[in-house]
Design an enzyme around this catalytic site. Structure first.
Site, short mmCIF file in Angstrom:
data_model
loop_
_atom_site.label_atom_id
_atom_site.label_comp_id
_atom_site.label_asym_id
_atom_site.label_seq_id
_atom_site.Cartn_x
_atom_site.Cartn_y
_atom_site.Cartn_z
CE LYS A 150 1.65 -18.14 0.16
NZ LYS A 150 0.84 -19.36 0.28
CG ASP A 157 -13.68 -6.27 2.51
OD1 ASP A 157 -13.37 -5.48 3.42
OD2 ASP A 157 -14.08 -5.90 1.39
CG ASP A 204 -7.92 -3.94 2.22
OD1 ASP A 204 -9.08 -3.90 2.67
OD2 ASP A 204 -7.57 -3.32 1.20
CG ASP A 231 -2.16 -19.93 1.62
OD1 ASP A 231 -1.65 -19.78 2.75
OD2 ASP A 231 -1.57 -20.52 0.70
CE1 TYR A 240 -2.94 -3.07 0.07
CE2 TYR A 240 -4.49 -1.49 0.98
CZ TYR A 240 -4.22 -2.72 0.40
OH TYR A 240 -5.25 -3.58 0.14
#
Ligand code: NAI
Ligand code: MG
Length: 333
Positions: free
Chosen positions: A170, A231, A227, A203, A123
């Site tokens: 990750k 959601d 982020d 994941d 970002y």
């Protein structure tokens, strides 16, 4: 003793932003706490009008305020909210994902918090075209920011009676960047021996969140993963209309719903104002007005329990009508 007047910079933005922020402001007014609301422009509409998505005037008001209440920005979101987070140096994005009683949803028992690093990762927006057809994006991870966000996550867990912090990463692929993130979080974890610390690949976390969200209490993660997962987590508890967030730094605080401008329902006055109203309650807690925050939360729960909701929760109310029902419940107490 005269009560303090809080200076709040209000940035409604685009789409459903102005609709849900207006609803939240009415609820905040009904608490009786003294506010001086400074309405400021930003977003797509502002860019079309003034040629700037985040005018200097708006930034100035945000920097001078006791807190900022932000709605959402559309295509200019990166120029508005990412810049605001950076300028206010709000390095924490705190996203509680708590199922409210009586909301029809997948996991009515969900109670977790996502602590998202708010200043770096992909970002930072460092992208380059190497040659036509080939672009790169630079993922910035620093030890300093990773330690800061980790410290916040553990302190938050401790202060709010959570027993476990999970670092989500990750590092099996992003060996250097998430390797640094993980080593930074591990170093901080050593100072909090009473809190269980674990680590999980992003994941796998996406699957576990859908199947067994109770595995998680406080998730600490980098900007992009935070982020996306927030959601996903919103989907467990009834949708984006219900999820507030706080951007917190040493000197500034900005409160905003997790959702965006929702162009599919904008202008219809049917957006759920709950996320924005809960942002108002988070803001009140931040300002030390605990009783008023609690008053809003209880009235909101009552309103939802009565089925007085917008269509996303199977109700028939408009955005403002739902807010007015919350205010009636506040007054009925
Ligand atoms: P979105 O969060 O605006 O909407 C996703 C879905 O959730 C839509 O179906 C929408 O109707 C629903 N939804 C969102 N808020 C709701 C509410 N309060 N009540 C009922 N339903 C609600 O995400 P989307 O559609 O991907 O993005 C739309 C625009 O918003 C884009 O231009 C994006 O850049 C911007 N955006 C801005 C953000 C910000 O300013 N912080 C954050 C996320 C997106
Ligand atoms: Mg988002």
């Amino acid at each position: 003793m005269k009560r303090k007047t809080y200076r709040i910079a209000v940035i409604p933005g685009d789409g459903i932003g102005p609709e849900v922020i207006e609803a939240a402001l009415e609820v905040l007014e009904a608490t009786g706490v003294n506010f001086s609301f400074q309405h400021c422009e930003a977003g797509d509409g502002c860019f079309a009008k003034h040629g700037a998505a985040l005018p200097e005037e708006t930034l100035k008001h945000a920097l001078e305020s006791d807190a900022v209440l932000f709605g959402a920005a559309g295509d200019t979101a990166a120029d508005v909210i990412l810049r605001l987070r950076r300028e206010l140096n709000t390095f924490v994005n705190l996203r509680p994902v708590w199922a409210l009683p009586d909301v029809p949803c997948l996991y009515p028992k969900t109670k977790l918090v996502i602590v998202r690093e708010n200043t770096e990762c992909l970002y930072r927006g460092i992208e380059s075209e190497i040659t036509p057809g080939v672009v790169t994006a630079t993922r910035v991870i620093t030890q300093k920011a990773s330690e800061c966000i980790a410290r916040f996550a553990f302190e938050y867990a401790q202060a709010n009676e959570f027993h476990k912090v999970t670092a989500v990463h990750k590092a099996n692929v992003l060996k250097k960047s998430d390797g640094l993130f993980l080593s930074s979080v591990r170093a901080v974890a050593k100072n909090f021996p009473k809190i269980i610390y674990d680590e999980a690949l992003v994941d796998a976390v996406a699957m576990h969140l859908v199947m067994q969200p109770e595995r998680f209490q406080v998730i600490v993660t980098t900007n992009l993963f935070g982020d996306i997962l927030s959601d996903l987590a919103a989907g467990l508890i009834g949708g984006l209309g219900l999820c507030p967030s706080a951007n917190l730094g040493e000197h500034h605080a900005l409160f905003e719903p997790v959702h965006g401008t929702a162009p599919d329902i904008a202008g219809e006055n049917i957006a759920n104002p709950t996320a924005a109203i809960l942002c108002g309650a988070m803001m009140l807690r931040h300002l030390g007005e605990m009783a008023s925050a609690q008053q809003i939360e209880s009235a909101l729960e009552e309103t939802i329990a009565m089925g007085q909701t917008t269509p996303d929760l199977r109700g028939t109310l408009s955005t403002m009508k739902m807010a007015q029902t919350v205010i009636e419940q506040m007054k009925a107490r």
